[in-house]
Motif scaffolding. Structure first.
Motif, PDB file in Angstrom:
ATOM      1  N   ASN A 284       0.857  -1.190   0.000  1.00 20.67           N
ATOM      2  CA  ASN A 284       0.000   0.000   0.000  1.00 20.67           C
ATOM      3  C   ASN A 284       0.889   1.235   0.000  1.00 20.67           C
ATOM      4  OD1 ASN A 284      -2.754  -1.033   0.151  1.00 20.67           O
ATOM      5  ND2 ASN A 284      -2.161  -1.821   2.162  1.00 20.67           N
ATOM      6  N   VAL A 285       0.620   2.145  -0.910  1.00 18.11           N
ATOM      7  CA  VAL A 285       1.412   3.361  -1.027  1.00 18.11           C
ATOM      8  C   VAL A 285       0.521   4.558  -0.695  1.00 18.11           C
ATOM      9  CG1 VAL A 285       2.831   4.782  -2.550  1.00 18.11           C
ATOM     10  CG2 VAL A 285       2.836   2.286  -2.795  1.00 18.11           C
ATOM     11  N   GLU A 286       0.988   5.420   0.217  1.00 21.73           N
ATOM     12  CA  GLU A 286       0.244   6.615   0.631  1.00 21.73           C
ATOM     13  C   GLU A 286       1.105   7.847   0.372  1.00 21.73           C
ATOM     14  OE1 GLU A 286      -2.133   4.417   4.352  1.00 21.73           O
ATOM     15  OE2 GLU A 286      -0.603   5.947   4.740  1.00 21.73           O
ATOM     16  N   ILE A 287       0.493   8.884  -0.228  1.00 14.93           N
ATOM     17  CA  ILE A 287       1.199  10.120  -0.558  1.00 14.93           C
ATOM     18  C   ILE A 287       0.662  11.247   0.329  1.00 14.93           C
ATOM     19  CG2 ILE A 287       1.915  11.661  -2.414  1.00 14.93           C
ATOM     20  CD1 ILE A 287       2.666   8.709  -2.843  1.00 14.93           C
ATOM     21  N   TYR A 288       1.576  12.047   0.940  1.00 14.51           N
ATOM     22  CA  TYR A 288       1.205  13.151   1.839  1.00 14.51           C
ATOM     23  C   TYR A 288       1.870  14.442   1.379  1.00 14.51           C
ATOM     24  CZ  TYR A 288      -0.363   9.481   5.053  1.00 14.51           C
ATOM     25  OH  TYR A 288      -0.999   8.409   5.624  1.00 14.51           O
ATOM     26  N   MET A 289       1.093  15.544   1.425  1.00 19.00           N
ATOM     27  CA  MET A 289       1.659  16.848   1.111  1.00 19.00           C
ATOM     28  C   MET A 289       0.771  17.935   1.733  1.00 19.00           C
ATOM     29  SD  MET A 289       2.736  18.484  -2.615  1.00 19.00           S
ATOM     30  CE  MET A 289       1.086  18.977  -3.081  1.00 19.00           C
ATOM     31  N   ASP A 290       1.378  19.003   2.227  1.00 17.56           N
ATOM     32  CA  ASP A 290       0.654  20.148   2.828  1.00 17.56           C
ATOM     33  C   ASP A 290      -0.257  19.729   3.978  1.00 17.56           C
ATOM     34  OD1 ASP A 290       1.890  21.759   0.952  1.00 17.56           O
ATOM     35  OD2 ASP A 290       0.169  21.753  -0.428  1.00 17.56           O
ATOM     36  N   GLY A 291       0.122  18.669   4.688  1.00 18.30           N
ATOM     37  CA  GLY A 291      -0.694  18.223   5.815  1.00 18.30           C
ATOM     38  C   GLY A 291      -1.873  17.367   5.427  1.00 18.30           C
ATOM     39  N   TYR A 292      -1.979  16.966   4.189  1.00 21.92           N
ATOM     40  CA  TYR A 292      -3.078  16.129   3.708  1.00 21.92           C
ATOM     41  C   TYR A 292      -2.536  14.828   3.116  1.00 21.92           C
ATOM     42  CZ  TYR A 292      -5.942  20.368   4.008  1.00 21.92           C
ATOM     43  OH  TYR A 292      -6.600  21.497   4.440  1.00 21.92           O
ATOM     44  N   ARG A 293      -3.343  13.793   3.178  1.00 17.48           N
ATOM     45  CA  ARG A 293      -3.055  12.574   2.430  1.00 17.48           C
ATOM     46  C   ARG A 293      -3.698  12.764   1.067  1.00 17.48           C
ATOM     47  NH1 ARG A 293      -4.665   6.985   5.089  1.00 17.48           N
ATOM     48  NH2 ARG A 293      -6.771   7.775   4.642  1.00 17.48           N
ATOM     49  N   ILE A 294      -2.873  12.922   0.058  1.00 17.76           N
ATOM     50  CA  ILE A 294      -3.400  13.362  -1.238  1.00 17.76           C
ATOM     51  C   ILE A 294      -3.610  12.224  -2.230  1.00 17.76           C
ATOM     52  CG2 ILE A 294      -2.371  15.645  -0.946  1.00 17.76           C
ATOM     53  CD1 ILE A 294      -0.170  14.783  -2.927  1.00 17.76           C
ATOM     54  N   GLY A 295      -3.246  10.994  -1.854  1.00 11.51           N
ATOM     55  CA  GLY A 295      -3.498   9.884  -2.758  1.00 11.51           C
ATOM     56  C   GLY A 295      -2.997   8.572  -2.204  1.00 11.51           C
ATOM     57  N   THR A 296      -3.617   7.484  -2.594  1.00 14.64           N
ATOM     58  CA  THR A 296      -3.209   6.137  -2.177  1.00 14.64           C
ATOM     59  C   THR A 296      -3.377   5.176  -3.339  1.00 14.64           C
ATOM     60  OG1 THR A 296      -5.427   5.517  -1.398  1.00 14.64           O
ATOM     61  CG2 THR A 296      -3.967   6.556   0.223  1.00 14.64           C
ATOM     62  N   ASN A 297      -2.639   4.058  -3.256  1.00 17.03           N
ATOM     63  CA  ASN A 297      -2.812   3.003  -4.259  1.00 17.03           C
ATOM     64  C   ASN A 297      -2.301   1.689  -3.689  1.00 17.03           C
ATOM     65  OD1 ASN A 297      -3.601   1.815  -6.625  1.00 17.03           O
ATOM     66  ND2 ASN A 297      -1.815   2.488  -7.824  1.00 17.03           N
ATOM     67  N   GLU A 298      -2.818   0.606  -4.216  1.00 14.24           N
ATOM     68  CA  GLU A 298      -2.399  -0.735  -3.792  1.00 14.24           C
ATOM     69  C   GLU A 298      -1.710  -1.415  -4.980  1.00 14.24           C
ATOM     70  OE1 GLU A 298      -5.034  -4.510  -3.084  1.00 14.24           O
ATOM     71  OE2 GLU A 298      -5.141  -3.256  -1.258  1.00 14.24           O
ATOM     72  N   ILE A 299      -0.463  -1.859  -4.754  1.00 15.38           N
ATOM     73  CA  ILE A 299       0.333  -2.462  -5.830  1.00 15.38           C
ATOM     74  C   ILE A 299       0.871  -3.816  -5.361  1.00 15.38           C
ATOM     75  CG2 ILE A 299       2.390  -2.188  -7.273  1.00 15.38           C
ATOM     76  CD1 ILE A 299       1.434   0.965  -6.017  1.00 15.38           C
ATOM     77  N   ILE A 300       0.882  -4.781  -6.281  1.00 18.40           N
ATOM     78  CA  ILE A 300       1.407  -6.116  -5.953  1.00 18.40           C
ATOM     79  C   ILE A 300       2.748  -6.302  -6.674  1.00 18.40           C
ATOM     80  CG2 ILE A 300       1.056  -8.595  -6.188  1.00 18.40           C
ATOM     81  CD1 ILE A 300      -1.934  -8.080  -5.967  1.00 18.40           C
ATOM     82  N   LEU A 301       3.776  -6.620  -5.877  1.00 18.97           N
ATOM     83  CA  LEU A 301       5.089  -6.952  -6.442  1.00 18.97           C
ATOM     84  C   LEU A 301       5.266  -8.462  -6.420  1.00 18.97           C
ATOM     85  CD1 LEU A 301       7.432  -4.249  -4.820  1.00 18.97           C
ATOM     86  CD2 LEU A 301       6.342  -4.229  -7.085  1.00 18.97           C
ATOM     87  N   LYS A 302       5.719  -9.018  -7.528  1.00 23.09           N
ATOM     88  CA  LYS A 302       5.904 -10.463  -7.626  1.00 23.09           C
ATOM     89  C   LYS A 302       7.306 -10.843  -7.240  1.00 23.09           C
ATOM     90  CE  LYS A 302       2.457 -10.988 -11.267  1.00 23.09           C
ATOM     91  NZ  LYS A 302       2.173 -11.431 -12.630  1.00 23.09           N
TER      92      LYS A 302
END
Length: 302
Positions: A284-302
Motif C-alpha cells: 500500500n502506497v500513501e502520498i502526503y503533502m501540505d498536511g493532507y493525504r493526497i493519494g493512495t494506491n495498492e500495488i502487488i510486487l511479484k
C-alpha cells in the motif's frame, strides 16, 4: 264661744292640716319619682357609655393587630425599607401593648389612639406603595434582562452560525486548494536503477505519481512524503528518525522530497526508498503533502 262652736272649729282645722300633709306627701313622691327616673337614666347612660368605650377599645385592638400582622408580612429586598419596617413593627407592638394595658378609657383616649393608628396605617400604605413600585420595577428589569439575554443568545447564535459558515467556507476553500495525486505506481529497481520483475532482486523501490493541476492551490516548493506499507503491515523505513507530523501525530515515512516546485500545473514526481524488507506481495502506497493525504494506491510486487 260655746262648746259646740269650738268643736266645729277644731274639726275644721284638723281637716285642713291633714289635707295639707297629703298634698306635701304627693309632691314629695312626685319629686322622688322624678329624681329616681333621672338617676336611672343617668346610670343607664353611664353604663351605655362604658359599653361603647369597650367596643371602641376592642375595635382599636383588632385594627392595630391587623396592621401589625400586615407589617410583619411585608417583604422586600431593599435593606433601607426593611430597616424602617422593623421600626414600624416595633411601634405597632408597643402601641398594642399600651392599648391592652390602658385602664382609664374615655372618648378622648379613643380619639388619641385612633389618630396614632391612622398615622401608622398611612405610613404602612406608603411602604406598601414603595414595595409594590420596587416589585414592578424588578419585574420590568427582569423581563428586560430576559429580553437582553434572548437578544444576546440570538446574536451569539447568529455569530456562531456565521463563524461556522466562515469556517465551512474556509474548509471548502482549503479543500479546493489541496493538490491531489494520481497515477501512483511502485516499481522494484536493482542496483543500476533498472526495473526488475522479481521483488527479491530489488535493492530499492521507486514511487511514481503525478500531482494534479489546481489553479486554486498556492505555488512554490513543496515537501512530499511517501509511506510504503509492506505485505506484513509494517511501514518500510530507512531510519528510525524518518518521521513527519500528520494530524497532530508523528508518523513514519519511507521516502520524502522537499524540493518539489509546484506551479499549479500537473507535475510528475518520483521518490526512492532504499532499504531492506523488500519482498513479493501486496504493498500500500500513501502520498502526503501540505498536511493532507493526497493519494493512495495498492500495488502487488511479484
Amino acid at each position: 264661744m260655746s262648746d259646740e262652736m269650738m268643736n266645729q272649729y277644731d274639726d275644721s282645722g284638723s281637716g285642713n292640716s291633714l289635707k295639707g300633709y297629703k298634698i306635701v306627701v304627693i309632691i314629695l313622691t312626685v319629686i322622688i319619682a322624678a329624681l329616681s327616673f333621672q338617676y336611672y337614666r343617668q346610670v343607664n347612660k353611664l353604663r351605655g357609655s362604658e359599653a361603647d368605650l369597650m367596643v371602641e377599645r376592642d375595635t382599636l385592638q383588632n385594627r392595630l393587630s391587623a396592621i401589625a400582622f400586615d407589617l410583619s408580612n411585608l417583604k422586600t429586598e431593599n435593606d433601607t425599607i426593611n430597616q424602617n419596617l422593623i421600626i414600624e413593627r416595633h411601634k405597632a407592638d408597643s402601641l398594642l401593648n399600651k392599648l391592652k394595658q390602658e385602664r382609664s378609657w374615655s372618648y378622648a383616649k379613643i380619639k388619641q389612639y385612633e389618630r396614632e393608628l391612622g398615622t401608622m396605617r398611612t405610613v404602612m400604605q406608603g411602604y406598601i406603595h414603595q414595595i409594590d413600585s420596587l416589585n414592578q420595577l424588578n419585574i420590568a428589569l427582569s423581563n428586560e434582562n430576559i429580553q437582553v439575554k434572548k437578544e444576546l443568545a440570538s446574536t451569539r447564535l447568529r455569530a456562531e452560525t456565521a463563524e461556522e459558515g466562515r469556517q465551512e467556507l474556509q474548509a471548502l476553500v482549503r479543500k479546493g486548494a489541496v493538490v491531489t495525486a494520481r497515477d501512483i505506481d511502485l516499481k522494484a529497481l536493482n542496483a543500476r536503477d533498472q526495473q526488475v520483475q522479481r521483488a527479491r532482486r530489488a535493492t530499492r523501490l521507486r514511487v511514481d505519481l503525478i500531482l494534479n493541476a489546481n489553479p486554486m492551490a498556492s505555488v512554490g516548493e513543496r515537501s512530499i512524503y511517501v509511506r510504503i506499507i509492506g505485505p506484513g503491515g509494517m511501514v518500510l523505513a530507512s531510519s528510525s528518525n524518518a518521521l513527519f507530523e500528520f494530524e497532530g501525530e508523528k508518523i513514519t515515512y519511507s521516502a520524502m522530497r522537499s524540493d518539489v516546485d509546484y506551479q499549479g500545473e500537473a507535475l510528475p514526481v518520483s521518490l526512492y526508498y532504499s532499504g531492506d524488507a523488500i519482498t513479493e506481495g501486496k504493498y500500500n502506497v500513501e502520498i502526503y503533502m501540505d498536511g493532507y493525504r493526497i493519494g493512495t494506491n495498492e500495488i502487488i510486487l511479484k
